[in-house]
Design a protein around this motif. Structure first.
Motif: not given
Length: 239
Positions: A185-190, A202-214, A179-183
């Motif tokens: 490659k595809e996102i200059p400001l990853y 940290r600030s909102s307490g919101k959770r994500y199942q897939d951080h790379a997809a987010t 996932e890190l390698a894909q980020l």
């Protein structure tokens, strides 16, 4: 002459004073007001074309003489305040050459950024606590306790995979090597997006199942693909 505020009183344009400045005792009042002024100008740069560099960072031009006149301070006071802001990493100045004003980049501590998700309502973005405690979004409050428990179990399973490494300032963004390698490659400001997600979680307490997809989703929303125009026409038509 002053007037009392009433229900229909219209407040003129104002500059925002970030709350974190109250805790920065090393800054003088002049430095704090100067930062507020620079931040206000930088927010205008965010909205106008031509004021963002190749890395997507907003910048401003504000000569020392003009700053001194705006703040009703001496140029020496402004220079001292700018040096303090740069030392505390609240601004970054990039020299442009002899006779040219510096580019000024205004910076904000990641923990004080509010990264609004496109799926969050205005009410949800206003429920962020000021004391750093976690909060529950309006949407999550409407979910029954049993559904919340099921969702939390899914998130725990997702975050418990041993092949993921923690990233971000708060070590709460989990990515595996692929996932890190894909980020990268595809996102200059990853790296910036990783920090944004870390601060938001940290600030909102919101959770994500897939951080790379987010991160991919945020980047796609911020950088939509250009619209492709078709110049084809039928045989009996002309352009």
């Amino acid at each position: 002459m002053t007037q009392f505020l009433i229900k229909d009183t219209l407040i003129p344009p104002y500059m925002a004073f970030p709350r974190f400045l109250l805790d920065m005792e090393q800054l003088s009042e002049t430095a704090k007001i100067l930062y507020v002024l620079l931040l206000d100008r930088a927010r205008l740069s965010q909205k106008n074309e031509g004021w963002v560099d190749e890395r997507g960072r907003a910048f401003i031009f504000f000569p020392i003489k003009d700053l001194a006149e705006t703040m009703h301070k001496s140029e020496m006071s402004v220079k001292t305040a700018l040096a303090v802001l740069e030392k505390t990493d609240l601004i970054f100045r990039k020299r442009q050459g002899p006779g040219l004003p510096n580019k000024i980049y205004v910076k904000v501590p990641p923990e004080y950024l509010v990264q609004t998700d496109r799926n969050l309502s205005l009410i949800q973005t206003e429920t962020y606590p000021s004391d750093g405690q976690e909060t529950v979004s309006v949407r999550e409050r409407k979910v029954s306790g049993s559904n919340n428990e099921k969702n939390n179990n899914k998130i725990k399973k997702q975050g418990s995979k041993a092949d993921r490494t923690a990233y971000g300032k708060y070590q709460n963004v989990f990515l595996n090597e692929k996932e890190l390698a894909q980020l990268q490659k595809e996102i200059p400001l990853y790296r910036e997006y990783i920090e944004k997600l870390s601060g938001y979680i940290r600030s909102s307490g919101k959770r994500y199942q897939d951080h790379a997809a987010t991160i991919h989703s945020w980047y796609t929303q911020d950088h939509p693909a250009p619209v492709r125009r078709s110049y084809e026409c039928k045989e009996d038509e002309s352009l």
